[in-house]
Design a protein around this motif. Structure first.
Motif, mmCIF file in Angstrom:
data_model
loop_
_atom_site.group_PDB
_atom_site.id
_atom_site.type_symbol
_atom_site.label_atom_id
_atom_site.label_comp_id
_atom_site.label_asym_id
_atom_site.label_seq_id
_atom_site.Cartn_x
_atom_site.Cartn_y
_atom_site.Cartn_z
ATOM 1 N N ASP A 244 0.817 -1.260 0.169
ATOM 2 C CA ASP A 244 0.048 -0.076 0.116
ATOM 3 C C ASP A 244 0.895 1.263 -0.087
ATOM 4 O O ASP A 244 2.085 1.103 0.199
ATOM 5 C CB ASP A 244 -0.794 0.100 1.169
ATOM 6 N N GLN A 245 0.335 2.369 -0.198
ATOM 7 C CA GLN A 245 1.273 3.620 -0.218
ATOM 8 C C GLN A 245 1.130 4.213 0.679
ATOM 9 O O GLN A 245 1.881 5.173 1.315
ATOM 10 C CB GLN A 245 0.247 4.703 -1.155
ATOM 11 N N TYR A 246 0.904 3.824 2.189
ATOM 12 C CA TYR A 246 0.904 4.214 3.275
ATOM 13 C C TYR A 246 1.724 3.442 4.435
ATOM 14 O O TYR A 246 1.702 3.655 5.437
ATOM 15 C CB TYR A 246 -0.368 4.577 3.942
ATOM 16 N N HIS A 247 2.725 2.506 3.818
ATOM 17 C CA HIS A 247 3.614 1.760 4.520
ATOM 18 C C HIS A 247 3.065 1.101 5.660
ATOM 19 O O HIS A 247 3.588 0.910 6.817
ATOM 20 C CB HIS A 247 4.782 2.508 4.943
ATOM 21 N N TYR A 303 5.034 -0.513 -3.553
ATOM 22 C CA TYR A 303 5.322 0.863 -3.181
ATOM 23 C C TYR A 303 6.506 0.959 -2.121
ATOM 24 O O TYR A 303 6.704 0.019 -1.284
ATOM 25 C CB TYR A 303 4.182 1.615 -2.562
ATOM 26 N N TYR A 305 8.397 3.364 1.007
ATOM 27 C CA TYR A 305 8.008 3.733 2.322
ATOM 28 C C TYR A 305 7.308 4.920 1.997
ATOM 29 O O TYR A 305 6.575 5.444 2.658
ATOM 30 C CB TYR A 305 9.398 3.888 3.145
ATOM 31 N N ASN A 306 7.856 5.791 0.973
ATOM 32 C CA ASN A 306 7.306 7.209 0.855
ATOM 33 C C ASN A 306 5.921 7.169 -0.067
ATOM 34 O O ASN A 306 5.565 8.305 -0.385
ATOM 35 C CB ASN A 306 8.401 7.982 0.218
ATOM 36 N N GLY A 307 5.562 5.877 -0.388
ATOM 37 C CA GLY A 307 4.261 5.922 -1.199
ATOM 38 C C GLY A 307 4.293 5.987 -2.623
ATOM 39 O O GLY A 307 3.367 5.827 -3.335
ATOM 40 N N TYR A 308 5.806 5.889 -3.173
ATOM 41 C CA TYR A 308 5.896 5.932 -4.645
ATOM 42 C C TYR A 308 5.705 4.544 -5.208
ATOM 43 O O TYR A 308 6.514 3.533 -4.647
ATOM 44 C CB TYR A 308 7.420 6.658 -4.864
#
Length: 583
Positions: A244-247, A303, A305-308
Motif C-alpha cells: 500500500d502507499q501508506y507503509h 510501493y 516507504y514514501n508511497g511511490y
C-alpha cells in the motif's frame, strides 16, 4: 544450408521453425521406409578413467588415473574430432598439458588399437574463467560433515566437470548472512531459516577443498530479504517494500509456521549500503568467489516507504550495477524467476544468465529461454537453467528418459542444467532428496557432461542457428521444435563448420520436460541409417559423435557429395547425436 539467423531475430527464428517443422522430409512421410528400431547400445567405461580437477587454467597440467593398464591401449587426445596426439597407456597415472589456447574443450579417449574399441573417454575444459562455460552445481547441507564426506561429494561433482557451486541456505538471516560475535569474529555455528545447524568450519572447508579442484563457490542470498530483524540489527523498516502507499502492509514471502521473509526495496540506497557491508563480512571471513542472488518473481504492485510506485526490475538493475562497483573482483548472478526481470538483469555485469523455469513446460520452451537469454545479453552470456525434474514425485527414482532427454535439449542449444549436488535436484528447496538416481542414469549422465565439455566450442561458443535441409529415407525427421514420433533436427553454423544435431522423440510419449508423473519413455534407437544434408559449399570432412555412443568419442564418417547434397550413414541415434561438416 538455410539462411543464418541474425542475433536479434530469435523470435522470428522460432516462428519460422514452427511453420517449417515438417520441412526435412515429412512432406513425403507417407512414402518413408521407416528404419526398425534396434536394441540400444549398452556402453560402459571399462578402465575407470578419471582426471584430477573440474577445469584447468591455460598451461595447467592434467593428471589422469585408470584402474589398470590394458595391453594394446592407446591414449588419444582430440579437439573437435581432430587427433592432437597419441601415446601408449603404460601406467595407471600420467599427465598431459593441453595446448595453451584459452576456453577450449578436449576429448581424451582410451582405445584398444587391435579393434578400435573405445575403452573409456573423458573431457577436459581449459578455461581461465569458469563463467564462460558455467556448469553449475549446488551444496545444501552444512552441518557436522566430516572432511572425508565433503571430499567425496566434491570429487563426485568434479567427475561431472561441475566448475561452480551454489551454497544454498548456508546463511543465518538474509539481512545478516554471516553472524559475528562481540569481537567481530564469525560464530562457529548458527541455524538457517528452517532451523538446520550450519557450521562455519564445514562451509569454510567446502570452499577451500573446492578451490583445490578448480571449483568456484558462490554464496546464496536474496537480493531483497530480511528475516526476523531485531533491535540491534541496524535494520530499518523504511527499506521495505509495501503493498500500500501508506507503509502499513509490507510485502512478505510467507513460510507458514516459520514466519515470513520481509521484502526490501532493492533500489533503496541505504538498504544497498547495509547489505553490502554485511556481504563484506562474508568475504572477509570466507573465500567465496561471488554472490548468487535470488528473487521471488513478480510481486505485483509495490510501493516504497514514501508511497511511490516501485519498479522492481529497474531496482534489480540498479542494485547489481552498484554491487559490481562495490565488489569488482567477485562474480555475481541473479536468478530470473520464470524470466522475471531478465532483460534488466542481463544489462548489468552479471557473469552468466540463470533462469529458474516454472511456466515454460515444453522442451521447446526451455530452448526459447536459452535463446531469449542469448539475445538479451548480445550473445555474450551462456545460460544455466534451474529446471526441476519429476517435480511432483515424492519417492522412488528419477525417470532416466526424462532427465536425459531434457539434458540433451538443454545442452544441444548451449545451456547447462543445475541438477547435481549432494544428490540430484527435484525441488526448489535444495535439501529435498527423496528421489535417487538409478545406476543407468548416473553412468549416462557422466557421458552427457563429458560430451558438453568436450564439444563446448561447438555447443556453447557462439555461432548462428540455421534452418537445415535434412532428409532421410529411413527415419522420420522434422526441424525443431519437436514432434512426438520424429527425430528433431537442429542446425548451426560456427566458423568453418556446420553442425547438425538430432534430438530423438521417436518412441517418446510426452513433450513436457518436467515429466511430473514419470511417464516419459525411452526413444527408439536407430543405427546405420541414411541422411542427406543440403549444403552450399564443398565439404572436406564429416564426423559424428553422440553421448549415447562409445562414450562420446568422435568418429569420422564417409560421405558422398553430389553438387549441393551430402549423403552419409549415421552410426547411431538414441537420445542425441551430432554430425559435423567441415569445409
Amino acid at each position: 544450408m538455410g539462411k543464418i539467423i541474425s542475433k536479434n531475430k530469435f523470435t522470428i527464428f522460432l516462428i519460422v521453425l514452427l511453420v517449417l517443422n515438417f520441412s526435412c522430409d515429412n512432406n513425403e512421410s507417407q512414402e518413408l521406409e521407416v528404419e526398425e528400431s534396434i536394441t540400444p547400445e549398452m556402453y560402459s567405461e571399462t578402465l575407470g578413467l578419471l582426471k584430477d580437477k573440474a577445469k584447468y587454467a591455460p598451461g595447467e597440467e592434467v593428471s589422469f588415473h585408470v584402474d589398470e593398464v590394458r595391453e594394446n591401449t592407446i591414449i588419444r587426445y582430440k579437439f573437435l574430432g581432430e587427433v592432437l596426439a597419441e601415446e601408449s597407456l603404460s601406467a595407471t597415472t600420467w599427465n598431459w598439458t593441453p595446448p595453451i589456447e584459452d576456453f577450449r574443450g578436449y576429448m581424451v579417449e582410451l582405445v584398444d588399437i587391435a579393434n578400435e574399441d573405445v575403452l573409456g573417454t573423458i573431457a577436459v575444459d581449459v578455461s581461465s574463467n569458469w563463467t564462460k562455460f558455467p556448469r553449475y552445481g549446488f551444496l545444501s547441507s552444512f552441518g557436522n560433515i566430516s572432511s572425508e564426506n565433503q571430499n567425496e561429494v566434491l570429487n563426485n561433482l568434479k567427475d561431472f566437470h561441475v566448475n561452480g557451486l551454489q551454497y544454498y541456505d548456508w546463511h543465518a538471516k538474509h539481512h545478516i548472512p554471516l553472524p559475528l560475535d562481540a569481537n567481530g569474529s564469525p560464530e562457529s555455528t548458527w541455524v538457517d531459516l528452517f532451523n538446520r545447524e550450519i557450521k562455519f568450519e564445514t562451509v569454510n572447508n567446502y570452499i577451500n577443498a573446492g578451490h583445490e579442484l578448480n571449483m568456484a563457490s558462490m554464496f546464496y542470498n536474496l537480493i531483497f530479504g530480511a528475516w526476523h530483524p531485531e533491535n540491534g540489527d541496524g535494520f530499518s523498516n523504511e527499506w521495505l517494500a509495501f503493498k500500500d502507499q501508506y507503509h502499513k502492509n509490507s510485502d512478505k514471502h510467507d513460510l507458514g509456521d516459520l514466519g515470513s521473509i520481509l521484502v526490501t526495496n532493492p533500489s533503496n540506497q541505504d538498504w544497498q549500503k547495509y547489505i553490502f557491508n554485511k556481504t563484506e563480512d562474508v568475504y572477509s571471513n570466507l573465500n567465496f568467489d561471488g554472490w548468487h542472488l535470488d528473487q521471488l518473481g513478480n510481486r505485483g504492485l509495490l510501493y516504497d516507504y514514501n508511497g511511490y510506485l516501485m519498479d522492481l526490475e529497474t531496482g534489480f538493475e540498479n542494485f547489481l550495477n552498484n554491487l559490481k562497483t562495490h565488489f569488482p573482483e567477485k562474480k555475481i548472478v541473479l536468478n530470473a524467476v520464470d524470466q522475471y526481470g531478465q532483460d534488466n538483469i542481463l544489462k548489468t555485469p552479471v557473469d552468466f544468465a540463470y533462469t529458474e523455469v516454472w511456466s515454460r513446460i515444453q522442451y521447446s520452451d526451455l530452448v526459447q529461454v536459452i535463446l531469449e537469454n542469448r539475445e538479451m545479453s548480445n550473445n555474450q552470456l551462456n545460460t544455466v537453467l534451474a529446471a526441476y525434474m519429476n517435480y511432483d514425485a515424492s519417492e522412488g527414482s528419477f525417470n532416466t528418459p526424462s532427465v536425459l532427454l531434457t539434458d540433451a535439449v538443454i545442452f544441444a542449444f548451449g545451456g547447462s542444467h543445475l541438477e547435481l549436488g549432494e544428490h540430484m535436484l527435484s525441488r526448489e528447496y535444495f535439501p529435498f532428496n527423496n528421489l535417487y538416481m538409478q545406476d543407468d542414469l548416473k553412468n549416462s549422465l557422466k557421458e552427457y557432461y563429458d560430451f558438453m565439455v568436450a564439444y563446448e566450442n561447438l555447443l556453447r561458443d557462439g555461432g548462428d542457428f540455421v534452418i537445415p535441409d535434412v532428409s532421410s529415407k529411413s527415419i522420420s525427421l522434422n526441424n525443431w521444435p519437436p514432434i512426438t514420433g520424429n527425430a528433431s533436427v537442429v542446425g548451426k553454423k560456427i566458423d568453418n563448420k556446420t553442425v547438425i544435431q538430432l534430438l530423438n522423440f521417436d518412441g517418446t510419449n510426452t513433450l513436457s520436460w518436467r515429466d511430473n508423473n514419470k511417464i516419459q519413455t525411452k526413444p527408439n534407437a536407430f543405427a546405420g541409417f541414411d541422411l542427406s544434408i543440403a549444403v552450399d559449399h564443398s565439404v572436406s570432412k564429416v564426423w559424428f559423435a553422440s553421448p549415447d555412443f562409445k562414450g562420446g568419442a568422435s568418429k569420422e564418417v564417409e560421405y558422398i557429395q553430389n553438387d549441393n547434397t551430402i549423403q552419409i550413414t549415421v552410426p547411431y541415434l538414441e537420445y542425441w547425436s551430432m554430425i559435423v561438416l567441415e569445409q
